[in-house]
Design a protein around this motif. Structure first.
Motif, PDB file in Angstrom:
ATOM      1  N   HIS B  81       0.829  -1.212   0.000  1.00 54.24           N
ATOM      2  CA  HIS B  81       0.000   0.000   0.000  1.00 54.24           C
ATOM      3  C   HIS B  81       0.865   1.265   0.000  1.00 54.24           C
ATOM      4  O   HIS B  81       0.532   2.246  -0.664  1.00 54.24           O
ATOM      5  N   ASP B 111      -4.819  -5.579   0.776  1.00 50.76           N
ATOM      6  CA  ASP B 111      -5.951  -5.973   1.624  1.00 50.76           C
ATOM      7  C   ASP B 111      -5.923  -7.480   1.890  1.00 50.76           C
ATOM      8  O   ASP B 111      -6.170  -7.943   3.001  1.00 50.76           O
ATOM      9  N   PHE B 114      -3.413  -8.298   4.464  1.00 56.07           N
ATOM     10  CA  PHE B 114      -3.908  -7.911   5.796  1.00 56.07           C
ATOM     11  C   PHE B 114      -4.761  -9.041   6.374  1.00 56.07           C
ATOM     12  O   PHE B 114      -4.653  -9.406   7.538  1.00 56.07           O
ATOM     13  N   VAL B 115      -5.626  -9.565   5.510  1.00 55.94           N
ATOM     14  CA  VAL B 115      -6.549 -10.599   5.953  1.00 55.94           C
ATOM     15  C   VAL B 115      -5.813 -11.892   6.279  1.00 55.94           C
ATOM     16  O   VAL B 115      -6.097 -12.557   7.280  1.00 55.94           O
ATOM     17  N   PHE B 118      -4.421 -11.604   9.720  1.00 57.15           N
ATOM     18  CA  PHE B 118      -5.387 -11.838  10.795  1.00 57.15           C
ATOM     19  C   PHE B 118      -5.832 -13.299  10.859  1.00 57.15           C
ATOM     20  O   PHE B 118      -6.136 -13.810  11.926  1.00 57.15           O
ATOM     21  N   LEU B 121      -3.068 -15.065  12.678  1.00 58.77           N
ATOM     22  CA  LEU B 121      -3.132 -14.679  14.091  1.00 58.77           C
ATOM     23  C   LEU B 121      -4.275 -15.378  14.798  1.00 58.77           C
ATOM     24  O   LEU B 121      -4.115 -15.919  15.899  1.00 58.77           O
ATOM     25  N   ILE B 131      -4.669 -10.358  19.500  1.00 57.54           N
ATOM     26  CA  ILE B 131      -5.379  -9.690  18.403  1.00 57.54           C
ATOM     27  C   ILE B 131      -5.673  -8.248  18.814  1.00 57.54           C
ATOM     28  O   ILE B 131      -5.624  -7.334  17.998  1.00 57.54           O
ATOM     29  N   GLN B 132      -5.977  -8.072  20.104  1.00 55.05           N
ATOM     30  CA  GLN B 132      -6.202  -6.707  20.594  1.00 55.05           C
ATOM     31  C   GLN B 132      -4.932  -5.885  20.449  1.00 55.05           C
ATOM     32  O   GLN B 132      -4.954  -4.741  19.978  1.00 55.05           O
ATOM     33  N   SER B 135      -4.318  -5.271  16.654  1.00 52.31           N
ATOM     34  CA  SER B 135      -5.159  -4.264  15.997  1.00 52.31           C
ATOM     35  C   SER B 135      -4.900  -2.889  16.606  1.00 52.31           C
ATOM     36  O   SER B 135      -4.974  -1.874  15.914  1.00 52.31           O
ATOM     37  N   MET B 138      -1.768  -1.747  14.852  1.00 45.54           N
ATOM     38  CA  MET B 138      -2.063  -1.396  13.469  1.00 45.54           C
ATOM     39  C   MET B 138      -2.816  -0.078  13.409  1.00 45.54           C
ATOM     40  O   MET B 138      -2.616   0.723  12.506  1.00 45.54           O
ATOM     41  N   GLU B 139      -3.679   0.140  14.376  1.00 50.23           N
ATOM     42  CA  GLU B 139      -4.420   1.407  14.407  1.00 50.23           C
ATOM     43  C   GLU B 139      -3.438   2.567  14.528  1.00 50.23           C
ATOM     44  O   GLU B 139      -3.547   3.572  13.827  1.00 50.23           O
ATOM     45  N   LEU B 142      -1.665   3.098  11.195  1.00 51.50           N
ATOM     46  CA  LEU B 142      -2.502   3.782  10.189  1.00 51.50           C
ATOM     47  C   LEU B 142      -2.745   5.227  10.566  1.00 51.50           C
ATOM     48  O   LEU B 142      -2.762   6.109   9.699  1.00 51.50           O
ATOM     49  N   LYS B 143      -2.921   5.483  11.857  1.00 55.47           N
ATOM     50  CA  LYS B 143      -3.088   6.875  12.274  1.00 55.47           C
ATOM     51  C   LYS B 143      -1.809   7.658  11.983  1.00 55.47           C
ATOM     52  O   LYS B 143      -1.855   8.818  11.563  1.00 55.47           O
ATOM     53  N   GLU B 145       0.244   7.032   9.512  1.00 51.72           N
ATOM     54  CA  GLU B 145       0.255   7.264   8.059  1.00 51.72           C
ATOM     55  C   GLU B 145      -0.653   8.435   7.692  1.00 51.72           C
ATOM     56  O   GLU B 145      -0.296   9.296   6.894  1.00 51.72           O
ATOM     57  N   LEU B 146      -1.853   8.440   8.277  1.00 49.00           N
ATOM     58  CA  LEU B 146      -2.808   9.505   7.957  1.00 49.00           C
ATOM     59  C   LEU B 146      -2.285  10.858   8.445  1.00 49.00           C
ATOM     60  O   LEU B 146      -2.427  11.876   7.761  1.00 49.00           O
TER      61      LEU B 146
END
Lengths: 320, 320
Positions: B81, B111, B114-115, B118, B121, B131-132, B135, B138-139, B142-143, B145-146
């Motif tokens: 990406h 995508d 990514f899947v 998961f 995992l 997983i918590q 994620s 990863m959050e 991504l934040k 990156e944004l």
């Protein structure tokens, strides 16, 4: 659509509020665009099915609302990425993120929502089982997308190819919504598997209707440009079925690929209707809906069953 | 790089094989492109740290290999990406997926990975806790990156802004790798939290070196075009630190944004070096490495600790 369902409406509103609380990026324009999309009048069918299938058990509603929110988040993520692929300018009568901020931002905005989905799931699901189901479904969805890309502009695509792609895309997500609703509310694995099967038929019927509306509706009613799929080489049921009647009639128009003019596109729409492409696709949607309703009729009687049947029936009559 | 580590090499090879087994799309060219990227000589540092941090416990190796595979899959997804955003033509001396198949395919290919991450995992992690964590990380990525997108071409970006973005991107993923390795192998939550902190410092040092190499290396050694970041408006440590010395010297060149010529880019590189941007950034990388090693030195003595220290030290001397 769901406003008519008094038990559902407040829970769906709570699910939207829960998503809003999760969107915490400092990139304010992007956060705003995501929320406009979330609140932009989507049909919220996937979370609605999740919530309805959870009503056969007495379960913590907040948990189910969070899982419904996760499903709508996942759906929105796929829409944002689909809009990049299709270069769509509008959706739900709003400018798409890819058009407003460029494909770059849309890539990360979609990724961000994928992650928010898994975050919600991992905090509210009762076991790894749901995450396995979820990632398994998502895998099928993405494999469906990749398969579809590989068959773009192929005029030899069959209705079976189409159904396989649709099962892998829309079908899977509806199936997942129903499964999670049933499984996470404490229904038996058999009940949840059954819900999943019903959801698959609902999803396929839904996609057939979507593809029909692409030929019979107009931009304003639909909230997005009609026939965009054809332009980008994605041939759906009405066209495929019409081509079975008269393949030669369509080939010159399809040969123009993405250079097809608006007038030619209109000609193609008329041809699809003339060769009963829409009628045949509608008959398929009807049959899938009947199969779904036959499954729903075997569920325990009560308000949840009533709402599920009524909602599923109403999807056949929608105009957008 | 990891070939020197006899306990690590076979496990990393197994992790790559495990990813290959997961890539089951019928879109053969895309599957092939993904595998070329996975096998394309990436440094495999994130899975290596995951595996090394799991060696303080006696744990099922297949499980840890699968989790290391999940981490490398996630990393590859973000690279695919990122290459869309940066319009990168090459990476690891190979044509990128976005260049070879277009950004559309690259969106879905990322995508899809990514899947797969998961999926691995959810099948191999021992609880929802990982997983918590995953994620949550990863959050933050991504934040990051944004946020970075929102600050593109901003010449007023400070070294603190940069460090915040780098912590949220590379830092998080290294931290996650170390955390998962420790936590999933059965080490205590305190040990795992400590591993996470060490990983953060390693990741920041790693990114600083990456950004330094962007100014000191050449396309072939690096396997991708140098100084692409500047062209796309991402200003990293060497430039930011050099600008602290003489801001005015850089503004005319940066004002050209993505229209900067190769000759002007070369001029900019020389200016960064002249104003000690590289030296200062290297000193920062050294400090972070020292902090990481100080943390590693407090771990239980043995082969795992030795390898961790040796690997972390060696990252400061890399040329690509």
């Amino acid at each position: 659509m769901w406003h008519e369902y008094p038990t559902l409406a407040p829970e769906l509103a709570s699910a939207l509020a829960m998503i809003e609380k999760q969107i915490t990026t400092n990139n304010t324009p992007v956060a705003k665009a995501i929320m406009e999309m979330i609140n932009g009048g989507g049909k919220l069918l996937r979370p609605a099915y999740c919530l309805l299938f959870s009503r056969f058990q007495d379960v913590d509603r907040e948990k189910m609302i969070a899982l419904a929110a996760a499903i709508e988040t996942l759906h929105t993520a796929t829409l944002i990425h689909d809009d990049i692929i299709d270069k769509s300018p509008t959706r739900r009568n709003q400018v798409t993120i890819q058009k407003q901020f460029g494909p770059d931002t849309a890539v990360y905005a979609g990724d961000y929502l994928f992650v928010v989905c898994f975050k919600l799931l991992s905090h509210y699901a009762s076991s790894l089982r749901s995450i396995q189901q979820d990632s398994g479904s998502m895998e099928k969805i993405l494999k469906g997308e990749l398969d579809q890309m590989a068959t773009r502009y192929q005029t030899k695509i069959t209705i079976d190819d189409y159904l396989k792609q649709v099962s892998g895309k829309t079908g899977q997500l509806f199936a997942l919504s129903c499964f999670i609703g049933a499984y996470e509310s404490g229904s038996s694995p058999t009940f949840a598997k059954n819900a999943e099967k019903i959801g698959m038929n609902i999803g396929i019927a839904f996609q057939l209707l979507d593809d029909i509306l692409d030929y019979t509706s107009d931009d304003d009613t639909l909230g997005k440009p009609v026939c965009e799929d054809v332009r980008s080489g994605v041939y759906s049921a009405p066209l495929i079925l019409a081509m079975q009647r008269n393949r030669q009639a369509f080939l010159p128009l399809l040969a123009k690929k993405d250079q097809i003019t608006d007038a030619e596109m209109n000609e193609l729409r008329q041809l699809v209707i003339h060769h009963q492409g829409v009628e045949q696709a509608y008959a398929m949607a009807q049959k899938r809906t009947e199969q779904a309703i036959a499954g729903l009729q075997k569920l325990p009687a009560g308000a949840a069953q009533d709402d599920l049947i009524r909602l599923t029936q109403s999807l056949l009559n929608r105009k957008a």
